[in-house]
Scaffold this motif. Structure first.
Motif, mmCIF file in Angstrom:
data_model
loop_
_atom_site.group_PDB
_atom_site.id
_atom_site.type_symbol
_atom_site.label_atom_id
_atom_site.label_comp_id
_atom_site.label_asym_id
_atom_site.label_seq_id
_atom_site.Cartn_x
_atom_site.Cartn_y
_atom_site.Cartn_z
ATOM 1 N N SER A 42 -23.558 11.010 43.697
ATOM 2 C CA SER A 42 -24.672 11.058 43.572
ATOM 3 C C SER A 42 -25.171 11.155 42.287
ATOM 4 O O SER A 42 -26.181 10.629 41.914
ATOM 5 N N ILE A 43 -24.532 11.816 41.385
ATOM 6 C CA ILE A 43 -24.998 12.062 40.000
ATOM 7 C C ILE A 43 -24.093 11.515 38.987
ATOM 8 O O ILE A 43 -24.161 11.702 37.940
ATOM 9 N N GLU A 44 -23.110 10.675 39.608
ATOM 10 C CA GLU A 44 -22.412 9.932 38.719
ATOM 11 C C GLU A 44 -21.639 10.602 37.518
ATOM 12 O O GLU A 44 -21.511 10.255 36.761
ATOM 13 N N VAL A 45 -20.859 11.611 38.439
ATOM 14 C CA VAL A 45 -19.839 12.385 37.497
ATOM 15 C C VAL A 45 -18.540 12.304 38.250
ATOM 16 O O VAL A 45 -18.547 12.397 39.314
ATOM 17 N N LYS A 46 -17.631 11.888 37.145
ATOM 18 C CA LYS A 46 -16.111 11.906 37.767
ATOM 19 C C LYS A 46 -15.279 12.915 36.963
ATOM 20 O O LYS A 46 -15.418 13.194 35.671
ATOM 21 N N LEU A 47 -14.690 13.913 37.893
ATOM 22 C CA LEU A 47 -13.880 15.028 37.590
ATOM 23 C C LEU A 47 -12.431 14.361 37.676
ATOM 24 O O LEU A 47 -11.948 13.809 38.320
ATOM 25 N N PRO A 48 -11.639 15.259 36.547
ATOM 26 C CA PRO A 48 -10.201 14.823 36.801
ATOM 27 C C PRO A 48 -9.556 15.222 37.830
ATOM 28 O O PRO A 48 -8.651 14.405 38.330
ATOM 29 N N LEU A 49 -9.938 16.325 38.615
ATOM 30 C CA LEU A 49 -9.172 16.379 39.929
ATOM 31 C C LEU A 49 -10.079 17.247 40.653
ATOM 32 O O LEU A 49 -10.540 18.597 40.296
ATOM 33 N N PHE A 77 -22.092 22.247 54.552
ATOM 34 C CA PHE A 77 -22.050 20.710 53.788
ATOM 35 C C PHE A 77 -23.039 20.640 52.992
ATOM 36 O O PHE A 77 -22.836 20.009 51.743
ATOM 37 N N ALA A 78 -24.223 20.633 53.441
ATOM 38 C CA ALA A 78 -25.283 20.516 52.662
ATOM 39 C C ALA A 78 -25.420 21.277 51.247
ATOM 40 O O ALA A 78 -25.777 21.053 50.292
ATOM 41 N N SER A 79 -25.208 22.735 51.614
ATOM 42 C CA SER A 79 -25.182 23.545 50.711
ATOM 43 C C SER A 79 -24.143 23.462 49.593
ATOM 44 O O SER A 79 -24.438 23.744 48.315
ATOM 45 N N MET A 80 -22.883 22.952 49.961
ATOM 46 C CA MET A 80 -21.892 22.378 49.125
ATOM 47 C C MET A 80 -22.221 21.343 48.152
ATOM 48 O O MET A 80 -22.221 21.320 46.951
ATOM 49 N N ARG A 81 -23.124 20.319 48.650
ATOM 50 C CA ARG A 81 -23.604 19.379 47.978
ATOM 51 C C ARG A 81 -24.537 19.806 47.029
ATOM 52 O O ARG A 81 -24.719 19.322 45.715
ATOM 53 N N GLU A 82 -25.320 20.671 47.296
ATOM 54 C CA GLU A 82 -26.394 20.985 46.324
ATOM 55 C C GLU A 82 -25.907 22.022 45.040
ATOM 56 O O GLU A 82 -26.247 21.657 43.996
ATOM 57 N N VAL A 83 -24.854 22.939 45.501
ATOM 58 C CA VAL A 83 -24.251 23.666 44.241
ATOM 59 C C VAL A 83 -23.572 22.757 43.276
ATOM 60 O O VAL A 83 -23.493 22.700 42.128
ATOM 61 N N VAL A 84 -22.651 22.101 44.032
ATOM 62 C CA VAL A 84 -21.941 20.839 43.084
ATOM 63 C C VAL A 84 -22.662 19.896 42.449
ATOM 64 O O VAL A 84 -22.648 19.932 41.224
ATOM 65 N N SER A 85 -24.074 19.587 42.817
ATOM 66 C CA SER A 85 -24.990 18.716 42.031
ATOM 67 C C SER A 85 -25.386 19.535 41.040
ATOM 68 O O SER A 85 -25.633 18.958 39.899
#
Length: 444
Positions: free
Chosen positions: A378-385, A335-343
């Motif tokens: 956390s980075i205030e990004v909104k994706l379509p889906l 979970f933490a790894s996924m947060r880092e990569v997506v951020s």
């Protein structure tokens, strides 16, 4: 008589003759006792590749055992690059039809390069099922990966499209169509957005055909003349583009192994049907064009890595693949790894003003999806889906929905998502193995 054709005087044994071959790209021609060409092959290093046929292993290998006793002479033809060698091999096999290349004569399961000719903006395609009308064919080729790699390299020079869009320049809607990443990367002139005229696009395709037909020297002369004319007419942007294309053509040999440029093999799902299915299943207003998939992998339970793959118009886009080493997470924490990569990924896209994907697919269940959504918030990004796909039951999770969406196993939409998920997993595991090999053998 040119040295790359025949040796004069007493004919040396083939095994001795190959020792005099250059270490440059080209094709080799094996001949029987009557001087007939019985096999044609390509090589990045002529001396090494041709010499490999005269080893003890080659004599007993089932693929070459019948050929070896028939070889009484061997010659070579020089090529400027691996791409040139690949195309020259294909032309020679088609013209000569050597006995030991016979499997390639009529078998349409072998790969071809296909150019559609009846469209305003012709498409350049890799295919194993060539059409009989409305196309110009090159092939068959002996290696699917090499052909895919050649297409990827040539696309960077001639900037042609390889999508399946049916573009009509008379329809106003194309002026508002959003081009794929190839346009941003300078690998396509974006006829889908009418950024290039039909005449100029077809001129670029004619140049490509000249190259494919082995007329590179003539092509370079034409392009040099056009570059000088553009410069005299103060059309500096056009002149600069031609200058860059000429340079790229002359330095093809510096672009590395073609296999490294190859797009992955096509998946079993029909891309158009898969995209239409996704539009319907998720109630999207437009057809999704760009899908990104993320997966996490662990190096022997310690070092964690991640992969990101891109699909454009339903097919893999290798130039958009990325790998990540996880920097901020100790131990195994998906979970933490996924947060880092997506951020990291979407902070960078946001900062650089780049477009976001239409769909972000997370490999995993509700927990992995939640981690990705936390990172985006956390980075205030909104994706379509944003969705996740869990392997065991192939359940699809959506943000804010407690119950997963379950599609038919035969659904085109699900099969396309599985293709993205499986490709991201494959790419993560590849990176995993690369790092493990470096760790084991102390490679840097």
């Amino acid at each position: 008589m040119p040295e790359d054709r025949l040796f004069s005087g007493e004919r040396p044994l083939p095994r001795e003759k190959v020792k005099t071959f250059p270490t440059t790209p080209g094709v080799y021609l094996m001949k029987d006792a009557r001087g007939r060409v019985i096999y044609v092959g390509k090589a990045v290093n002529l001396r090494s590749r041709a010499g490999s046929y005269f080893t003890k292993q080659a004599a007993i290998d089932r693929r070459t055992a019948d050929l070896i006793p028939e070889i009484h002479d061997i010659d070579f033809l020089h090529a400027d690059s691996e791409v040139d060698a690949l195309l020259l091999e294909s032309r020679l096999i088609k013209d000569i039809q050597p006995r030991f290349n016979s499997d390639l004569k009529d078998d349409k399961t072998f790969p071809y390069l296909q150019i559609t000719t009846r469209e305003p903006f012709p498409r350049i395609e890799f295919t194993r099922r060539p059409k009989s009308r409305g196309v110009k064919l090159f092939g068959p080729f002996t290696s699917a990966r090499k052909l895919r790699g050649a297409i990827a390299v040539l696309q960077k020079i001639f900037r042609f499209r390889n999508c399946s869009l049916d573009i009509d320049p008379n329809e106003e809607k194309w002026r508002w169509f959003r081009p794929c990443l190839l346009a941003s990367l300078g690998q396509c002139t974006a006829p889908c957005n009418l950024r290039i005229s039909k005449e100029d696009y077809r001129r670029d395709v004619r140049r490509l055909i000249m190259f494919l037909e082995g007329k590179k020297e003539r092509l370079l002369k034409v392009m040099n003349r056009e570059m000088l004319e553009a410069s005299k007419e103060l059309k500096f942007e056009k002149a600069a583009r031609l200058r860059d294309q000429i340079k790229a053509l002359m330095t093809l040999q510096e672009r590395g192994d073609l296999a490294s440029h190859a797009q992955p093999e096509a998946f079993y799902v029909d891309p158009k049907k898969g995209l239409l299915g996704l539009k319907k299943v998720f109630g999207l207003s437009t057809l999704p064009r760009r899908i990104e998939g993320v997966d996490i992998a662990h190096l022997q339970g310690g070092e964690t890595v991640a992969s990101l793959v891109q699909f454009i118009d339903g097919v893999p886009f290798k130039q958009g693949y990325k790998r990540f080493k996880i920097r901020t997470v100790d131990g195994v924490d998906d979970f933490a790894s996924m947060r880092e990569v997506v951020s990291r990924r979407f902070r960078r896209l946001d900062q650089e003003g780049e477009n976001f994907p239409d769909i972000l697919l997370i490999d995993g269940g509700k927990g992995q999806l939640g981690a990705a959504m936390e990172a985006l918030k956390s980075i205030e990004v909104k994706l379509p889906l944003v969705i996740s796909l869990a392997k065991r039951e192939e359940e699809i999770f959506l943000p804010g929905e407690s119950e997963p969406k379950v599609l038919s196993r035969h659904s085109y939409a699900l099969r396309l998502l599985q293709s993205v998920r499986d490709e991201s997993h494959r790419f993560a595991q590849q990176y995993h193995h690369l790092l493990r090999r470096k760790s084991t053998f102390g490679e840097e």
